[in-house]
Design a protein around this motif. Structure first.
Motif, PDB file in Angstrom:
ATOM      1  N   LEU A  15       0.567  -0.897   0.202  1.00 41.97           N
ATOM      2  CA  LEU A  15       0.343   0.098   0.024  1.00 41.97           C
ATOM      3  C   LEU A  15       0.851   1.268   0.107  1.00 41.97           C
ATOM      4  O   LEU A  15       0.404   2.354  -0.130  1.00 41.97           O
ATOM      5  N   ALA A  16       2.250   0.762   0.375  1.00 40.90           N
ATOM      6  CA  ALA A  16       3.031   2.201   0.459  1.00 40.90           C
ATOM      7  C   ALA A  16       2.641   3.130  -1.069  1.00 40.90           C
ATOM      8  O   ALA A  16       2.762   3.838  -0.775  1.00 40.90           O
ATOM      9  N   ARG A  17       2.925   2.875  -1.968  1.00 44.24           N
ATOM     10  CA  ARG A  17       2.710   3.387  -2.465  1.00 44.24           C
ATOM     11  C   ARG A  17       1.777   4.552  -3.104  1.00 44.24           C
ATOM     12  O   ARG A  17       1.082   5.495  -3.670  1.00 44.24           O
ATOM     13  N   ARG A  18       0.111   3.809  -3.009  1.00 48.96           N
ATOM     14  CA  ARG A  18      -0.885   5.042  -2.611  1.00 48.96           C
ATOM     15  C   ARG A  18      -1.284   5.368  -1.716  1.00 48.96           C
ATOM     16  O   ARG A  18      -2.124   6.728  -1.981  1.00 48.96           O
ATOM     17  N   ALA A  19      -0.252   5.311  -1.029  1.00 45.67           N
ATOM     18  CA  ALA A  19      -0.341   6.105   0.206  1.00 45.67           C
ATOM     19  C   ALA A  19       0.362   7.884   0.133  1.00 45.67           C
ATOM     20  O   ALA A  19       0.138   8.433  -0.028  1.00 45.67           O
ATOM     21  N   MET A  20       1.430   7.530  -0.388  1.00 47.87           N
ATOM     22  CA  MET A  20       1.883   8.496  -1.439  1.00 47.87           C
ATOM     23  C   MET A  20       1.335   9.353  -2.353  1.00 47.87           C
ATOM     24  O   MET A  20       1.972  10.304  -3.191  1.00 47.87           O
ATOM     25  N   GLU A  21       0.118   9.029  -3.141  1.00 46.03           N
ATOM     26  CA  GLU A  21      -1.028   9.821  -3.878  1.00 46.03           C
ATOM     27  C   GLU A  21      -1.432  10.948  -3.451  1.00 46.03           C
ATOM     28  O   GLU A  21      -1.578  11.810  -4.615  1.00 46.03           O
ATOM     29  N   VAL A  22      -1.781  11.087  -2.315  1.00 44.98           N
ATOM     30  CA  VAL A  22      -2.149  12.229  -1.809  1.00 44.98           C
ATOM     31  C   VAL A  22      -1.500  13.558  -2.273  1.00 44.98           C
ATOM     32  O   VAL A  22      -1.358  14.368  -2.242  1.00 44.98           O
ATOM     33  N   VAL A  23       0.351  12.719  -2.191  1.00 44.87           N
ATOM     34  CA  VAL A  23       1.227  14.077  -2.507  1.00 44.87           C
ATOM     35  C   VAL A  23       2.215  13.930  -4.189  1.00 44.87           C
ATOM     36  O   VAL A  23       2.782  15.108  -4.011  1.00 44.87           O
ATOM     37  N   ARG A  24       1.061  13.298  -4.611  1.00 51.42           N
ATOM     38  CA  ARG A  24       1.428  12.671  -6.182  1.00 51.42           C
ATOM     39  C   ARG A  24       3.256  12.697  -5.808  1.00 51.42           C
ATOM     40  O   ARG A  24       4.093  12.772  -7.307  1.00 51.42           O
ATOM     41  N   ARG A  25       3.393  11.769  -5.227  1.00 50.12           N
ATOM     42  CA  ARG A  25       4.783  11.113  -4.696  1.00 50.12           C
ATOM     43  C   ARG A  25       4.812   9.474  -5.235  1.00 50.12           C
ATOM     44  O   ARG A  25       5.679   8.730  -4.986  1.00 50.12           O
ATOM     45  N   GLU A  26       4.217   8.802  -5.733  1.00 52.14           N
ATOM     46  CA  GLU A  26       3.418   7.619  -5.694  1.00 52.14           C
ATOM     47  C   GLU A  26       4.958   7.086  -6.807  1.00 52.14           C
ATOM     48  O   GLU A  26       5.181   5.615  -6.461  1.00 52.14           O
ATOM     49  N   GLY A  27       5.470   7.635  -7.652  1.00 51.86           N
ATOM     50  CA  GLY A  27       6.831   7.096  -7.859  1.00 51.86           C
ATOM     51  C   GLY A  27       7.727   7.706  -7.721  1.00 51.86           C
ATOM     52  O   GLY A  27       8.892   7.246  -8.487  1.00 51.86           O
ATOM     53  N   ASP A  28       8.181   8.028  -6.424  1.00 48.13           N
ATOM     54  CA  ASP A  28       8.882   7.802  -5.132  1.00 48.13           C
ATOM     55  C   ASP A  28       9.850   5.918  -5.844  1.00 48.13           C
ATOM     56  O   ASP A  28       8.905   5.263  -5.867  1.00 48.13           O
ATOM     57  N   PRO A  29      11.114   6.706  -5.195  1.00 45.97           N
ATOM     58  CA  PRO A  29      12.387   5.425  -5.217  1.00 45.97           C
ATOM     59  C   PRO A  29      11.762   4.830  -4.092  1.00 45.97           C
ATOM     60  O   PRO A  29      10.862   4.942  -3.466  1.00 45.97           O
ATOM     61  N   TYR A  30      12.009   2.798  -3.956  1.00 51.29           N
ATOM     62  CA  TYR A  30      11.517   1.993  -2.930  1.00 51.29           C
ATOM     63  C   TYR A  30      12.103   2.970  -2.102  1.00 51.29           C
ATOM     64  O   TYR A  30      11.054   2.760  -0.850  1.00 51.29           O
ATOM     65  N   ASP A  31      13.699   2.741  -1.563  1.00 45.51           N
ATOM     66  CA  ASP A  31      14.177   3.190  -0.761  1.00 45.51           C
ATOM     67  C   ASP A  31      13.255   5.203  -0.254  1.00 45.51           C
ATOM     68  O   ASP A  31      14.131   5.315   0.929  1.00 45.51           O
ATOM     69  N   SER A  32      12.764   5.599  -0.720  1.00 41.14           N
ATOM     70  CA  SER A  32      11.580   6.808   0.294  1.00 41.14           C
ATOM     71  C   SER A  32      10.221   6.576   0.490  1.00 41.14           C
ATOM     72  O   SER A  32       9.900   7.322   1.068  1.00 41.14           O
ATOM     73  N   LEU A  33       9.775   5.008   0.520  1.00 39.01           N
ATOM     74  CA  LEU A  33       8.225   4.942   0.061  1.00 39.01           C
ATOM     75  C   LEU A  33       8.162   4.746   1.288  1.00 39.01           C
ATOM     76  O   LEU A  33       9.452   4.000   2.659  1.00 39.01           O
ATOM     77  N   PRO A  34       6.771   5.259   2.451  1.00 41.66           N
ATOM     78  CA  PRO A  34       6.877   4.704   3.952  1.00 41.66           C
ATOM     79  C   PRO A  34       6.247   3.816   3.925  1.00 41.66           C
ATOM     80  O   PRO A  34       5.669   2.921   4.629  1.00 41.66           O
ATOM     81  N   ILE A  35       7.457   2.662   4.121  1.00 40.33           N
ATOM     82  CA  ILE A  35       7.832   1.375   5.033  1.00 40.33           C
ATOM     83  C   ILE A  35       8.299   1.681   5.682  1.00 40.33           C
ATOM     84  O   ILE A  35       9.247   2.498   6.561  1.00 40.33           O
ATOM     85  N   ARG A  36       7.831   0.394   6.423  1.00 40.66           N
ATOM     86  CA  ARG A  36       8.809   0.724   7.969  1.00 40.66           C
ATOM     87  C   ARG A  36      10.448   0.728   7.997  1.00 40.66           C
ATOM     88  O   ARG A  36      11.273   1.900   8.897  1.00 40.66           O
ATOM     89  N   GLU A  37      11.317  -0.427   7.147  1.00 37.53           N
ATOM     90  CA  GLU A  37      12.396  -0.382   7.151  1.00 37.53           C
ATOM     91  C   GLU A  37      13.586   1.275   6.575  1.00 37.53           C
ATOM     92  O   GLU A  37      14.160   1.591   7.114  1.00 37.53           O
ATOM     93  N   ASN A  38      12.639   1.716   5.850  1.00 40.04           N
ATOM     94  CA  ASN A  38      12.370   3.597   5.167  1.00 40.04           C
ATOM     95  C   ASN A  38      12.842   4.211   6.596  1.00 40.04           C
ATOM     96  O   ASN A  38      13.506   5.327   6.560  1.00 40.04           O
ATOM     97  N   LEU A  39      11.589   3.872   7.303  1.00 43.94           N
ATOM     98  CA  LEU A  39      11.559   4.939   8.532  1.00 43.94           C
ATOM     99  C   LEU A  39      12.734   4.822   9.397  1.00 43.94           C
ATOM    100  O   LEU A  39      12.819   6.093   9.661  1.00 43.94           O
ATOM    101  N   LEU A  40      13.009   3.535   9.706  1.00 43.32           N
ATOM    102  CA  LEU A  40      13.873   3.397  10.970  1.00 43.32           C
ATOM    103  C   LEU A  40      15.143   4.011   9.659  1.00 43.32           C
ATOM    104  O   LEU A  40      16.381   4.580  10.810  1.00 43.32           O
ATOM    105  N   ARG A  41      15.679   4.016   9.160  1.00 39.99           N
ATOM    106  CA  ARG A  41      16.472   4.473   8.138  1.00 39.99           C
ATOM    107  C   ARG A  41      16.709   5.863   8.302  1.00 39.99           C
ATOM    108  O   ARG A  41      18.095   6.313   8.633  1.00 39.99           O
TER     109      ARG A  41
END
Length: 270
Positions: free
Chosen positions: A17-43
């Protein structure tokens, strides 16, 4: 002085669901390491020297409440805790409040524009009374969400909710609605002592002078650092606070100590 930083306002999602969550700010095309998932938040936390982040889930539709809270429970780690999400129109919302308390979730989150509800409506009174009885902290999205909607919550309407929550911390996100007219600011400053504001998206939408004026007038002892990751930058949010004229003790309070007081039970149970 050394400060353990707590980010009180972050969002992460299942990978699917991470890419869909970025649609609100039109960033669904962000690279994987910028998506709102746990491993990226921890980084990002490691890069910004953040000790603990609090995830704030959003239940946009009543039928998703169970799944959202299942994910919220599963992502908890030593340096990651979560509020539960509630949709006030879910038929089982009162039972879910009890369940979140039993599961030691850190609090409950509401987002009126996304949920399309007027939280101040009297029909929700029993929800607020149950939350207050159980002692759960409450975080409420304030102001608009990308575009104004009839469900936006501002300080005047929030007062109707806060009077039903006298015994728990209530956090009005986004500085109580970010930039407000003078009437809105005056209402914010008159809020009772159990009401806090968080700094989510301040670095993106406020200049330093405006931020410092509102935070100083409200009281640095009731302002809580939040970045709104992934929509806001953790490092930029910290930098904004560090560049203010607040004392070292006031900055430490905003960056971590105020949050620690609210989260003391959750932190102790980790």
């Amino acid at each position: 002085m050394e400060t353990q930083i707590i980010d009180f306002h972050t969002h992460i999602y299942p990978v699917a669901l991470a890419r869909r969550a970025m649609e609100v700010v039109r960033r669904e095309g962000d690279p994987y390491d910028s998506l709102p998932i746990r491993e990226n938040l921890l980084r990002r936390m490691e890069e910004a020297d953040i000790s603990l982040s609090v995830v704030q889930p959003v239940v946009s539709r009543p039928e998703t409440q169970t799944d959202v809270n299942r994910f919220a429970r599963e992502i908890v780690r030593t340096n990651l805790i979560s509020f539960g999400g509630l949709h006030p129109d879910c038929p089982h919302v009162l039972e879910e409040i009890e369940k979140l308390k039993d599961l030691h979730m850190a609090g409950v989150k509401f987002h009126p524009p996304f949920q399309k509800v007027h939280l101040e409506d009297g029909k929700y009174r029993e929800i607020w009374e149950r939350i207050n009885h159980l002692g759960l902290p409450v975080l409420i999205h304030c102001g608009c969400a990308k575009v104004p909607s009839p469900y936006d919550l501002h300080p005047a309407s929030a007062e109707e909710i806060i009077r039903l929550l006298p015994d728990v911390p209530v956090i009005l996100a986004h500085m109580g609605g970010l930039s407000m007219d003078q009437t809105g600011e005056d209402r914010l400053y008159r809020m009772p002592e159990n009401v806090y504001i968080d700094t989510a998206m301040s670095a993106e939408f406020q200049n330093k002078d405006e931020f410092e004026r509102i935070a100083g007038s409200f009281g640095p002892d009731r302002v809580i650092f939040g970045s709104d990751f992934p929509y806001g930058s953790q490092r930029a949010a910290i930098r904004l606070i560090e560049e203010t004229g607040f004392s070292p003790w006031e900055k430490a309070a905003i960056l971590g100590e105020n949050a620690r007081k609210i989260l003391k039970d959750s932190i102790r149970k980790r």
